[in-house]
Design an enzyme around this catalytic site. Structure first.
Site, mmCIF file in Angstrom:
data_model
loop_
_atom_site.group_PDB
_atom_site.id
_atom_site.type_symbol
_atom_site.label_atom_id
_atom_site.label_comp_id
_atom_site.label_asym_id
_atom_site.label_seq_id
_atom_site.Cartn_x
_atom_site.Cartn_y
_atom_site.Cartn_z
ATOM 1 N N LYS A 163 40.918 14.113 26.727
ATOM 2 C CA LYS A 163 40.052 13.609 27.794
ATOM 3 C C LYS A 163 38.882 14.563 28.008
ATOM 4 O O LYS A 163 38.898 15.704 27.546
ATOM 5 C CB LYS A 163 40.851 13.453 29.087
ATOM 6 C CG LYS A 163 41.472 14.743 29.612
ATOM 7 C CD LYS A 163 42.276 14.500 30.875
ATOM 8 C CE LYS A 163 42.869 15.808 31.393
ATOM 9 N NZ LYS A 163 43.555 15.638 32.683
ATOM 10 N N TYR A 206 12.833 31.906 40.137
ATOM 11 C CA TYR A 206 12.558 31.181 41.371
ATOM 12 C C TYR A 206 12.937 31.997 42.608
ATOM 13 O O TYR A 206 13.939 32.717 42.605
ATOM 14 C CB TYR A 206 13.325 29.862 41.388
ATOM 15 C CG TYR A 206 12.780 28.821 40.440
ATOM 16 C CD1 TYR A 206 11.514 28.268 40.631
ATOM 17 C CD2 TYR A 206 13.532 28.391 39.351
ATOM 18 C CE1 TYR A 206 11.015 27.315 39.763
ATOM 19 C CE2 TYR A 206 13.043 27.428 38.476
ATOM 20 C CZ TYR A 206 11.780 26.902 38.688
ATOM 21 O OH TYR A 206 11.279 25.959 37.830
#
Length: 601
Positions: A271, A496
């Site tokens: 999965k 940033y």
């Protein structure tokens, strides 16, 4: 002149006939200047012990395969013969690295899959490469691009007859031969063929050639520079790569197989894109190595595997009602965890006249999905009355199988599950498979193996029930490259919001990975570290969407250098601790845009 040799390989040649004024011998079988007395694999490395000048010495090689270990022995002998001390030799040997001689499975142009084996060309390695090609089921068409072979000791006619037979046995559809000799024996190959004088001639013809929806093996001697061909055929992606070692994954599978009792089946969890490592490629490997079941989270994962040629039974753990028709069409087996889901699935089967396989999930303590004790009577009645479904398995999920402090709860889960399963089996006319053990359950709860175990994160090299994942092999390496290096003055900021600061100035490197690739923003501002040229360097500033800045002050770094996000040395367990998470999250966060490259030795 110095002649370094092993008496194991010189045959009947007498010592006096060997070349060299000075001779130095090594052996693991008989007396020699360097007499190797112990070869011990240790978690992906190899510890060597030997007798040299009447004393015991030792070294550690960063390899686990037989060929590399023997090459390492030769290097050890060479260093000692050249006058290095045993201690100096050990330090140098620890820094050895692999020369790539392995198969690489890559995503190619036009929906092709590329097996790159452009490092060697002999009949034995060709047979191995063709075996690997034959394992690939994602495309019906198989193409081999092959250079002529040299120094095989065979007559050309016999050699190419053998190659033609191999290609026929492996059901290869198309051969592209490169080199003047192979073209002379074109009539031996009973398949679609095309021949070129050399690699350059192929490259010039490439724009007009058709490659689409096929698996292509690129196999050539180094002198033909087939790396250029592989580059043409490989899908262009950015330089951040997740490398998956298929040999290591098979090794982990065998490790758990050795712990499983005879007759107990293995369900492998694929999965979430096989925990980030790639869906079809891993499922295909597991199918080849004969696991009994696969499990996916959602129907679309199972459908993709079916379309890629996976024929193993596949359990869908989170089936949605909207996907029931597709589940039935593709012969997937849903987990049934509530009366409502069972009723809906029975309605979806109204037009079908067969016992459709389903899996009954019991909630024994996870309290996520599953039938409770109070549901058993109603569930039993529905199963008894229905002719449309057949219970393939009854299962549950252990909450804390790795943690000794919760062993009492784990035992209570096992007991509760066993009791409910017994009630359900009593109303059936057959016995379904029972399973509750997950990866850590296999390691710590052998009496809970029942009929089947579910192997998940252990396949990928992690088991919290094993100290330092002892016995498991690292299967994945995430790496990227340096884009630019800058020198900053004191007080300049990085990234940033100016969160990164170099008070005394320094040097930064920008690498091609960001949070869109799965490198979490939580690793920013010095929390995360990467390996560049053997140096562990911290992040600086915030992690950007596509890039990360690293503080490389005092480190020799240049654009194009490799930056390791995680590997065997800088392991993923440590990364997970840095940001207070688990390896599962780190692995599954690696985004689809990161190129997956599969290695097979």
């Amino acid at each position: 002149e110095l002649f370094i040799y092993s008496p194991d390989y010189v045959g009947e040649v007498s010592f006096g006939d060997l070349p060299g004024k000075t001779k130095f011998s090594w052996s693991s079988k008989q007396p020699a200047d360097l007499r190797i007395v112990a070869v011990e694999p240790i978690e992906g490395n190899c510890y060597l012990r030997a007798i040299y000048k009447d004393r015991e010495i030792e070294c550690m090689l960063p390899f686990k395969d037989k060929a590399s270990i023997e090459n390492g022995m030769i290097c050890w002998a060479t260093l000692l013969a050249l006058g290095y001390s045993a201690e100096q030799a050990d330090l140098r040997l620890e820094k050895l690295s692999h020369v790539s001689m392995r198969l690489e499975l890559k995503t190619g142009i036009n929906q092709c899959s590329i097996i790159d084996d452009s490092y060697s060309a002999d009949i034995s390695s060709l047979a191995i490469a063709l075996d690997f090609l034959n394992q690939q089921n994602q495309h019906p068409k198989k193409t081999v691009i092959l250079s002529e072979l040299f120094e095989t000791g065979q007559d050309d006619f016999d050699l190419y007859t053998e190659i033609a037979d191999l290609l026929a046995q492996k059901k290869v559809n198309r051969l592209i031969g490169i080199g003047p000799h192979i073209a002379r024996y074109a009539e031996l190959f009973q398949l679609e063929t095309e021949f070129f004088e050399d690699t350059l001639a192929f490259i010039e013809a490439f724009p007009g050639m058709q490659f689409s929806h096929e698996t292509i093996l690129v196999k050539g001697a180094r002198r033909f520079e087939f790396g250029r061909i592989s580059k043409l055929l490989t899908q262009k992606v950015h330089d951040t790569v997740l490398e998956i070692d298929l040999n290591a994954m098979v090794g982990n599978l065998q490790f758990y197989r050795s712990k499983v009792k005879p007759g107990v089946k293995i369900m492998a969890m694929v999965k979430a894109f096989s925990y980030g490592s790639g869906s079809f490629e891993i499922a295909n490997l597991l199918q080849f190595h004969k696991v009994d079941y696969l499990a996916v989270a959602y129907a679309d994962e199972g459908i993709a595997l079916r379309k890629a040629g996976i024929t193993l039974p596949i359990m869908v753990m989170s089936p949605e009602e909207s996907a029931f028709e597709a589940i039935i069409k593709h012969n997937l087996e849903p987990e049934i965890y509530s009366l409502e889901i069972l009723n809906s699935f029975l309605n979806a089967l109204s037009d079908y006249d067969f016992d459709y396989p389903i899996h009954i999930k019991i909630d024994s303590g996870m309290h996520r999905l599953g039938f409770d004790k109070k549901d058993v009577e109603h569930l039993s009645a529905m199963l008894k009355d229905s002719q449309r479904v057949r219970v393939q398995s009854i299962f549950s999920h252990l909450v804390a199988s790795a943690e000794a402090e919760h062993d009492g709860f784990t035992q209570a889960q096992i007991d509760k599950f066993s009791a409910i399963a017994t009630e359900l089996i009593a109303v059936l006319t057959y016995k379904p498979l029972l399973h509750i053990a997950n990866t850590s359950g296999i390691s710590r709860w052998p009496d809970a193996q029942m009929d089947m175990v579910r192997l998940g994160i252990g396949l990928y090299g992690f088991d919290s029930a094993l100290a330092n994942n002892r016995g498991l092999q690292t299967t994945m390496v995430l790496k990227t490259t340096v884009t630019q290096v800058k020198t900053l003055d004191a007080g300049e900021t990085v990234g940033y919001s100016r969160k990164g600061v170099l008070p005394n100035g320094g040097k930064i490197a920008t690498v091609k990975i960001g949070y869109a690739d799965g490198y979490s923003r939580a690793f920013g501002n010095g929390v995360g570290k990467m390996l560049i040229n053997g140096n562990l360097v911290p992040t600086i500033g915030s992690i950007c969407m596509d890039m990360t800045m690293l503080d490389v002050s005092g480190v020799d770094v240049k654009p194009g250098d490799e930056a390791i996000v995680f590997n065997r040395e800088h392991d993923i367990m440590e990364l997970a601790k840095q940001v207070n998470t688990i390896p599962y999250e780190i692995l599954t966060n690696v985004s689809q845009r990161v190129k997956r490259v599969y290695f097979y030795e």
